[in-house]
Design an enzyme around this catalytic site. Structure first.
Site, PDB file in Angstrom:
ATOM      1  NE  ARG A 123      -4.035  -2.037   2.009  1.00 16.03           N
ATOM      2  CZ  ARG A 123      -3.911  -3.094   2.815  1.00 16.03           C
ATOM      3  NH1 ARG A 123      -2.989  -3.114   3.730  1.00 16.03           N
ATOM      4  NH2 ARG A 123      -4.738  -4.104   2.704  1.00 16.03           N
ATOM      5  CE  LYS A 145       0.137  13.774 -14.707  1.00 12.32           C
ATOM      6  NZ  LYS A 145      -0.121  14.279 -16.077  1.00 12.32           N
ATOM      7  CD  GLU A 187       8.019  16.378 -22.770  1.00 15.64           C
ATOM      8  OE1 GLU A 187       7.403  17.399 -22.391  1.00 15.64           O
ATOM      9  OE2 GLU A 187       7.430  15.342 -23.160  1.00 15.64           O
ATOM     10  CE  LYS A 229       6.171  17.242 -14.170  1.00 14.97           C
ATOM     11  NZ  LYS A 229       6.213  16.024 -14.913  1.00 14.97           N
ATOM     12  CD  GLU A 239      -3.046  16.511 -16.094  1.00 14.45           C
ATOM     13  OE1 GLU A 239      -1.920  16.034 -15.890  1.00 14.45           O
ATOM     14  OE2 GLU A 239      -3.676  16.336 -17.146  1.00 14.45           O
ATOM     15  NE  ARG A 243       1.420  16.812 -13.111  1.00 14.73           N
ATOM     16  CZ  ARG A 243       2.053  16.001 -12.283  1.00 14.73           C
ATOM     17  NH1 ARG A 243       1.729  15.979 -11.008  1.00 14.73           N
ATOM     18  NH2 ARG A 243       3.012  15.202 -12.714  1.00 14.73           N
ATOM     19  CG  ASN A 247      -0.636  16.790 -20.611  1.00 13.88           C
ATOM     20  OD1 ASN A 247       0.297  15.994 -20.599  1.00 13.88           O
ATOM     21  ND2 ASN A 247      -1.553  16.830 -19.665  1.00 13.88           N
ATOM     22  CG  HIS A 250       2.172  15.933 -24.112  1.00  9.54           C
ATOM     23  ND1 HIS A 250       2.930  17.086 -24.191  1.00  9.54           N
ATOM     24  CD2 HIS A 250       2.913  15.067 -23.370  1.00  9.54           C
ATOM     25  CE1 HIS A 250       4.054  16.922 -23.515  1.00  9.54           C
ATOM     26  NE2 HIS A 250       4.080  15.711 -23.013  1.00  9.54           N
ATOM     27  CG  HIS A 254      -0.374  11.295 -25.990  1.00  9.51           C
ATOM     28  ND1 HIS A 254      -1.023  11.964 -24.975  1.00  9.51           N
ATOM     29  CD2 HIS A 254       0.860  11.016 -25.502  1.00  9.51           C
ATOM     30  CE1 HIS A 254      -0.224  12.071 -23.931  1.00  9.51           C
ATOM     31  NE2 HIS A 254       0.929  11.508 -24.219  1.00  9.51           N
ATOM     32  CG  HIS A 267       6.613  10.881 -24.920  1.00  4.91           C
ATOM     33  ND1 HIS A 267       5.248  10.850 -25.039  1.00  4.91           N
ATOM     34  CD2 HIS A 267       6.891  11.878 -24.031  1.00  4.91           C
ATOM     35  CE1 HIS A 267       4.718  11.771 -24.246  1.00  4.91           C
ATOM     36  NE2 HIS A 267       5.695  12.411 -23.636  1.00  4.91           N
TER      37      HIS A 267
HETATM   38  P1  NAD Z   1      13.162   5.177 -21.806  1.00  8.65           P
HETATM   39  O1  NAD Z   1      13.021   5.092 -20.361  1.00  8.65           O
HETATM   40  O2  NAD Z   1      12.657   4.042 -22.614  1.00  8.65           O
HETATM   41  O3  NAD Z   1      14.688   5.433 -22.194  1.00  8.65           O
HETATM   42  C1  NAD Z   1      15.036   5.528 -23.548  1.00  8.65           C
HETATM   43  C2  NAD Z   1      16.215   4.601 -23.905  1.00  8.65           C
HETATM   44  O4  NAD Z   1      17.414   5.182 -23.422  1.00  8.65           O
HETATM   45  C3  NAD Z   1      16.126   3.219 -23.262  1.00  8.65           C
HETATM   46  O5  NAD Z   1      16.505   2.237 -24.197  1.00  8.65           O
HETATM   47  C4  NAD Z   1      17.156   3.283 -22.143  1.00  8.65           C
HETATM   48  O6  NAD Z   1      17.740   2.060 -21.835  1.00  8.65           O
HETATM   49  C5  NAD Z   1      18.176   4.211 -22.706  1.00  8.65           C
HETATM   50  N1  NAD Z   1      18.950   4.968 -21.722  1.00  8.65           N
HETATM   51  C6  NAD Z   1      18.500   5.540 -20.599  1.00  8.65           C
HETATM   52  N2  NAD Z   1      19.459   6.259 -20.018  1.00  8.65           N
HETATM   53  C7  NAD Z   1      20.564   6.109 -20.765  1.00  8.65           C
HETATM   54  C8  NAD Z   1      21.871   6.627 -20.687  1.00  8.65           C
HETATM   55  N3  NAD Z   1      22.227   7.496 -19.740  1.00  8.65           N
HETATM   56  N4  NAD Z   1      22.761   6.264 -21.628  1.00  8.65           N
HETATM   57  C9  NAD Z   1      22.402   5.429 -22.644  1.00  8.65           C
HETATM   58  N5  NAD Z   1      21.170   4.923 -22.798  1.00  8.65           N
HETATM   59  C10 NAD Z   1      20.254   5.272 -21.854  1.00  8.65           C
HETATM   60  O7  NAD Z   1      12.454   6.507 -22.377  1.00  8.65           O
HETATM   61  P2  NAD Z   1      12.264   7.985 -21.799  1.00  8.65           P
HETATM   62  O8  NAD Z   1      12.149   8.855 -22.994  1.00  8.65           O
HETATM   63  O9  NAD Z   1      13.235   8.315 -20.750  1.00  8.65           O
HETATM   64  O10 NAD Z   1      10.854   7.910 -21.079  1.00  8.65           O
HETATM   65  C11 NAD Z   1       9.676   7.660 -21.797  1.00  8.65           C
HETATM   66  C12 NAD Z   1       8.626   7.197 -20.802  1.00  8.65           C
HETATM   67  O11 NAD Z   1       8.395   8.242 -19.862  1.00  8.65           O
HETATM   68  C13 NAD Z   1       7.290   6.875 -21.426  1.00  8.65           C
HETATM   69  O12 NAD Z   1       6.847   5.642 -20.925  1.00  8.65           O
HETATM   70  C14 NAD Z   1       6.381   8.006 -20.973  1.00  8.65           C
HETATM   71  O13 NAD Z   1       5.045   7.580 -20.822  1.00  8.65           O
HETATM   72  C15 NAD Z   1       6.995   8.365 -19.652  1.00  8.65           C
HETATM   73  N6  NAD Z   1       6.742   9.752 -19.221  1.00  8.65           N
HETATM   74  C16 NAD Z   1       6.253   9.935 -17.969  1.00  8.65           C
HETATM   75  C17 NAD Z   1       6.019  11.222 -17.500  1.00  8.65           C
HETATM   76  C18 NAD Z   1       5.552  11.428 -16.094  1.00  8.65           C
HETATM   77  O14 NAD Z   1       5.229  12.566 -15.722  1.00  8.65           O
HETATM   78  N7  NAD Z   1       5.533  10.405 -15.263  1.00  8.65           N
HETATM   79  C19 NAD Z   1       6.299  12.328 -18.309  1.00  8.65           C
HETATM   80  C20 NAD Z   1       6.816  12.095 -19.596  1.00  8.65           C
HETATM   81  C21 NAD Z   1       7.034  10.802 -20.043  1.00  8.65           C
HETATM   82  N1  GLY Z   2       4.387  15.158 -18.000  1.00  7.40           N
HETATM   83  C1  GLY Z   2       3.177  15.783 -17.622  1.00  7.40           C
HETATM   84  C2  GLY Z   2       2.948  15.835 -16.156  1.00  7.40           C
HETATM   85  O1  GLY Z   2       3.789  15.452 -15.387  1.00  7.40           O
HETATM   86  O2  GLY Z   2       1.914  16.255 -15.740  1.00  7.40           O
END
Ligand code: NAD
Ligand code: GLY
Length: 360
Positions: A123, A145, A187, A229, A239, A243, A247, A250, A254, A267
């Site tokens: 939990r 998030k 971003e 942020k 949100e 917040r 987006n 986005h 998306h 992304h």
């Molecule tokens: P990811 O986590 O898949 O990383 C991209 C690639 O880079 C992966 O293959 C990883 O292994 C590699 N990598 C990571 N760090 C590295 C480094 N220092 N050196 C070499 N390779 C490295 O992708 P991302 O773009 O970081 O994240 C995308 C995800 O984030 C999506 O799932 C999206 O939904 C999520 N997201 C969440 C929020 C939120 O607010 N929680 C906001 C934006 C995106």
């Molecule tokens: N990436 C959008 C949010 O964190 O709300």
């Protein structure tokens, strides 16, 4: 604290925590582990683990606490309930209790998934974000998030759960592929577009330095992004209003990701291109100036993200955008700009949207 480390503080109803930004932070992670933690579970992927796993283990073993290390398969395709269960299996097999701390070492995929594991294991337990992509450093690791994907939708199963801290080691960007840097920069420039016109100007002047990972430029960009942020999520953690402006781009982005198939465009690339479309829609709906639309498109191009949307066809675009989480009763709501640095969320007449999509 190392003199080269900068701190940004986040304050939300769900928790207050510091973001530490600087070179070499991976070797200082012990300072962010709560003193009463009973054990530490480092969770990463095979790709990131091969690069940084040993260093992070060494830093955390320095706490004298029990350290468990888990490597998961890499990539968005594994951000699902199967991988989440692998995490729970390890936590339960090792009898981790409610005072254990999870460490999410990786990009947004790891951060979101480990965050969700922390939100739900017993939990809710504590977790530390150690983002290793630029996108994760400026966006996903901050604000609480967390989510996994469902076969019927991306990020559809999740929770708000704030970390105990965010440790951003700027050195790790050196191993990140250039395409991932550009996706993260989308971003970064978004924050200028929605809230800070001076930061937008600064990004225009410094884009070459940012893409070259000039240490002063990239550290400032990460810090300013985290400050913005933090400002937004401190006012609207869940949100219910402000917040949503995070987006910007986005809704179009998306649709691009889903329409082309996840993984075809990153992304951030889809968001970059989507911000140009959102700017074009803003021109029609709110009178955003033609000069501002041109500057936004030029900055997206300069970041290295694609600037020409894929030809999905108008009806498919609309269908894809209707599943956006901002949609209400099937009505699409867009983040739009009345000028650079000023955003709002609203609906638009169908003909305005169709005019923008017709040029895609
Ligand atoms: P990811 O986590 O898949 O990383 C991209 C690639 O880079 C992966 O293959 C990883 O292994 C590699 N990598 C990571 N760090 C590295 C480094 N220092 N050196 C070499 N390779 C490295 O992708 P991302 O773009 O970081 O994240 C995308 C995800 O984030 C999506 O799932 C999206 O939904 C999520 N997201 C969440 C929020 C939120 O607010 N929680 C906001 C934006 C995106
Ligand atoms: N990436 C959008 C949010 O964190 O709300």
């Amino acid at each position: 604290m190392n003199a080269e480390t900068t701190t940004v503080n986040v304050s939300t109803p769900g928790g207050d925590y510091p973001i530490h930004i600087g070179p070499g932070r991976l070797d200082q992670l012990h300072s962010s582990i709560p003193a009463d933690a009973t054990a530490i579970a480092i969770i990463t992927t095979t790709v990131i683990g091969a690069l940084y796993g040993a260093r992070v283990r060494a830093a955390l073993e320095g706490t004298g606490k029990r350290v468990i290390y888990v490597e998961l398969p890499d990539g968005e395709a594994h951000k699902n309930s199967d991988t989440l269960n692998q995490i729970f299996d390890v936590l339960l097999q090792n009898r981790l209790d409610r005072k254990a701390v999870l460490v999410a070492l990786g990009g947004g995929v790891v951060g979101d998934m480990v965050g969700f594991a922390a939100a739900t294991y017993m939990r809710g337990i504590q977790f530390l974000q150690v983002p290793t992509t630029l996108l994760a450093q400026v966006d996903s690791s901050v604000g609480g998030k967390t989510a996994i994907n469902h076969p019927l939708g991306k990020n559809m199963i999740g929770a708000f759960h704030q970390p105990v801290g965010v440790e951003i080691d700027t050195d790790v960007l050196e191993t990140l592929p250039a395409r991932e840097i550009s996706a993260g920069l989308a971003e970064v420039i978004k924050y200028g577009m929605i809230i800070d016109a001076d930061f937008f100007d600064w990004c225009e002047a410094n884009m070459a330095a940012l893409r070259a990972l000039n240490p002063t430029a990239i550290t400032y960009a990460i810090k300013r992004s985290c400050e913005i942020k933090a400002y937004v999520v401190s006012r609207d953690e869940r949100e219910s209003g402000l917040r949503a402006i995070l987006n910007f781009g986005h809704t179009f982005g998306h649709a691009i990701e889903a329409g082309l198939g996840y993984g075809e465009w990153l992304h951030g690339e889809a968001v970059g291109c989507g911000m140009i479309q959102a700017a074009q829609l803003s021109q029609r709906a709110l009178g955003l100036s033609a000069d501002s639309v041109s500057r936004i498109a030029a900055l997206v191009r300069a970041s290295g993200c694609p600037d020409v949307p894929p030809a999905l066809g108008t009806s498919r675009w609309v269908e894809l955008m209707q599943v956006d989480k901002k949609a209400q009763d099937g009505t699409i709501r867009f983040v739009l700009l009345d000028r650079i640095g000023s955003a709002r969320v609203q609906t638009v007449p169908a003909d305005m949207l169709e005019a923008v999509l017709a040029s895609a």
